[in-house]
Design an enzyme around this catalytic site. Structure first.
Site, PDB file in Angstrom:
ATOM      1  CG  ASP B  94      -0.155   0.124   2.518  1.00 31.09           C
ATOM      2  OD1 ASP B  94       0.928  -0.471   2.625  1.00 31.09           O
ATOM      3  OD2 ASP B  94      -0.631   0.840   3.419  1.00 31.09           O
ATOM      4  CD  GLU B  95       4.715   3.306   2.992  1.00 30.95           C
ATOM      5  OE1 GLU B  95       5.044   4.300   3.612  1.00 30.95           O
ATOM      6  OE2 GLU B  95       4.901   2.146   3.416  1.00 30.95           O
TER       7      GLU B  95
END
Lengths: 376, 376
Positions: B94-95
């Site tokens: 998610d990054e």
């Protein structure tokens, strides 16, 4: 140890050891050959052995032995020296600390040797059921299969040729998972093999060298559970077999074909050489076959270079189809087959293609190559 | 993404919205994988034991992780990233870092692009993302951390040093608790202190880390955004509630194999090798691997291979974790394999149907029978 031996005789022994000595091994002594001088009823002998823990070659050569003994010497330097010697004979003498004095004519070398005791013990080949083999036939069988051996070291069971026997015949099979090459020849004698064995690539390569140097003398081949043994007179080669299960190759050889194309072998080989010049990827060498009545169209294309095509007249009366192949795989087969014409058997564009020499084979003989297509 | 796992859970289950949520195993050994913003004031954060989290926040809603869902959402998010620039360097599910420099003429200023990215993520996933914009990588990361949740923070050009100055040293990349302690002992609490500190003094105290930190504190970070290469392996692991032995491991390994296969199919890749990882009760780790004859994305094949690998391992030692990993990934090659089984076509169809059922009705809609008996 002190002896005199013919330079060319010695040179040949060192030539045989060349492919076996390990230059980059973690065991430095494997870069050496073992020399053993003996005195027997038949006179003096020099035994020259090379062994890399997998494959070993050993042979004895007539020599005038003044003093028996043994020593190990770095192969490369010794071979370079012997090839450069000025006279037809050479004298070898072990001095203190395993130094070896090599003299030939006015030339003298003193080189560093190692104690013979440090050399790994050569595997014994006892209780081997030897079978007489025809050297040219064995060479032919190796040449017809060797190219299909897998180069992928993680597939160790495919890193060799599968050797099995069947009622009066021997069969050798190699596959890399994309293509397969099978050759079978009639042979007399019983190898006593309960199941097939896998002979490693390097061993076959060395065996091929030995067979190529002498196609006339009587040869024998035999197996133990873990080794293959080749003998020719005073020469013995032992190789450790690959411990693995060869895939069930019979199930991937199509039993029948929908379409059979008979084509002139040298012509197809030449065409493939030309067409593959433009294959987009040099490693995959993709070519396209378009088959129609009486004609085979071979083409290739490369988005950066352009495209090429060529038509060959063939004996074919079936329906049209297209199929892609790695040209390299086809050329490998066409280069080792001797017949003037080959049959190419096909089903559909996703099924394996089969290549066989056209015409009747002698009893017990068979050659079959199976090549998987490429998606095009 | 903001509190990624727990946000996904709150999105999918309205009962969790506005409540403190922790994603993770509820077992004795479970740890918190993610905590919702509602849980954070209680001191619940990722990586603390679940038992402690529940003590800190008795009303905590504990949800088991659904990694397959997270990775599917992650795929959507990364798709959005890639629609703005190919230069995407993923840090986790998610990054990611994006270098949008070369997209400016086409898609607008970095701030405009950031707004568009956030809007598109919200539209496609109903989740919020935070964006930090800066000239250097690590400042962008700090900026995004500072503006969470649902924020956008720009570090103006040429002002990285000023932006960092008031922040605690622990914000610097590479400063863990230990270095933090060391820096504090030297009287360096804020990044500004490190920036002003004597370079050779820092080197003396901390070695090359000292030089690195001095650079960072002064806004110097030469690292480029390094676009992700295709994944090299895909794996699934699980720590068991109790140590397991022998056949009790099988359903867990099966489930891991199926999970890996589903992810392979989703990414359109096939695996050439299977790796099995086993962590014994004494935390010793063993791995075994096997190369497949033909690449696969089939869970049954991965499972069969993993079981073969398990047999090569110590069977008498209790196991606390197993992991199945697929390696040597690639797209299906154009060259077909001889040993691609004809059944593969049927398996492919079966897997496609199963994937469709799971997609439509959820993970538990269709199950392998052996997984129903999994001993927890």
């Amino acid at each position: 140890m002190e002896l005199q031996i013919g330079r060319d005789e010695f040179n040949q022994a060192l030539y045989r050891a060349q492919g076996i000595v390990e230059k980059k091994s973690t065991m430095p002594i494997l870069a050496s050959v073992l020399l053993e001088a003996t005195q027997g009823e038949g006179g003096g002998r020099l035994r020259v052995s090379a062994f890399d823990l997998e494959i070993g070659v050993t042979g004895t050569h007539p020599a005038e032995v003044q003093k028996t003994g043994s020593v190990a010497i770095k192969h490369k330097e010794l071979y370079d020296i012997v090839r450069a010697l000025p006279e037809k004979t050479v004298v070898l003498r072990r001095e203190a600390n395993n130094r070896v004095k090599i003299t030939s004519g006015a030339a003298e070398f003193n080189i560093v040797g190692q104690p013979a005791e440090d050399y790994p013990a050569f595997p014994r080949a006892e209780k081997v059921a030897f079978v007489a083999v025809e050297p040219t036939q064995l060479l032919e069988m190796i040449e017809k299969t060797q190219f299909a051996i897998s180069a992928d070291e993680t597939r160790h069971n495919l890193n060799g040729v599968y050797f099995e026997t069947e009622a009066g015949a021997v069969r050798m099979v190699a596959t890399d998972g994309h293509r397969l090459s099978l050759v079978q020849r009639a042979i007399e004698g019983d190898f006593g093999l309960k199941k097939g064995v896998i002979v490693p690539r390097k061993g076959l390569f060395e065996l091929r060298r030995l067979l190529a140097e002498d196609g006339a003398s009587a040869c024998e081949l035999g197996f133990t559970e873990t080794s293959g043994v080749f003998r020719r007179g005073e020469l013995t080669m032992v190789m450790r077999l690959i411990d693995g299960v060869f895939p069930d190759y019979a199930q991937v050889i199509p039993r029948e074909a929908d379409r059979i194309v008979t084509v002139d072998r040298p012509r197809l080989l030449e065409t493939l050489k030309r067409m593959s010049l433009l294959s987009s990827d040099r490693t995959t060498n993709a070519v396209k076959f378009e088959l129609s009545e009486g004609t085979l169209r071979v083409s290739s294309q490369n988005p950066d270079l352009g495209d090429a095509h060529e038509e060959i007249q063939v004996a074919y009366g079936g329906t049209a189809m297209q199929i892609g192949f790695n040209a390299r795989y086809l050329m490998d087969v066409l280069s080792v087959v001797d017949s003037a014409q080959v049959n190419v058997e096909l089903c559909d564009e996703l099924s394996p293609g089969v290549l066989k020499p056209a015409g009747d084979a002698p009893p017990g003989s068979r050659y079959t190559a199976v090549i998987m297509p490429m998606r095009i | 993404m903001d509190a990624f796992y727990s946000s996904v859970e709150q999105r999918d289950d309205p009962r969790l919205r506005g409540k403190p949520v922790a994603v993770g195993g509820a077992s004795r050994r479970g740890v918190v994988c993610a905590a919702s913003y509602e849980a954070r004031p209680f001191g619940v954060r990722s990586a603390i034991p679940m038992a402690r989290a529940i003590k800190l926040c008795p009303q905590l809603m504990v949800v088991p992780p659904r990694f397959d869902v997270y990775s599917a959402v992650s795929d959507q998010v990364f798709e959005v990233f890639h629609s703005f620039t190919p230069e995407v360097e993923g840090l986790s599910l998610d990054e990611a870092f994006l270098d949008v420099t070369r997209s400016v003429t086409l898609l607008g200023t970095p701030v405009e692009q950031a707004r568009a990215i956030r809007a598109r993520i919200r539209e496609r996933t109903q989740l919020t993302a935070s964006v930090g914009i800066a000239e250097v990588k690590f400042a962008a990361k700090i900026a995004s951390d500072l503006c969470k949740p649902d924020g956008l923070l720009v570090v103006p050009a040429g002002q990285v040093r000023e932006f960092l100055a008031p922040l605690p040293v622990s914000r610097l990349w590479g400063v863990g608790p230990k270095t933090d302690e060391q820096l504090k002992r030297m009287g360096l609490r804020k990044i500004a202190d490190v920036a002003r500190a004597d370079r050779s003094f820092l080197e003396l105290q901390l070695g090359s880390t000292g030089l690195w930190l001095h650079d960072l504190a002064n806004g110097i970070d030469p690292r480029q955004v390094e676009p992700d290469l295709a994944a090299k392996s895909i794996g699934a692991e699980e720590t068991f509630e109790d140590d397991l032995l022998g056949e009790d491991l099988h359903p867990f390994i099966h489930e891991q194999a199926l999970r890996v296969a589903a992810r392979l199919r989703r990414s359109g890749a096939k695996a050439r090798s299977v790796h099995l990882k086993v962590k014994y009760a004494d935390f010793q780790i063993a791995t075994r691997q096997e190369t497949l004859l033909s690449p696969t994305d089939d869970g049954a094949e991965l499972y069969r291979t993993a079981l073969r690998l398990l047999q090569k391992m110590d069977a008498d030692r209790p196991v606390r974790l197993t992991g199945v990993h697929a390696g040597d990934l690639g797209e299906a090659p154009p060259q077909l394999g001889l040993f691609d089984r004809p059944r593969d076509e049927r398996r492919t169809r079966l897997n496609k149907s199963l994937d469709a059922i799971v997609e439509k009705f959820g993970k538990d809609a269709v199950q392998h029978a052996d997984l129903l008996h999994k001993k927890r």
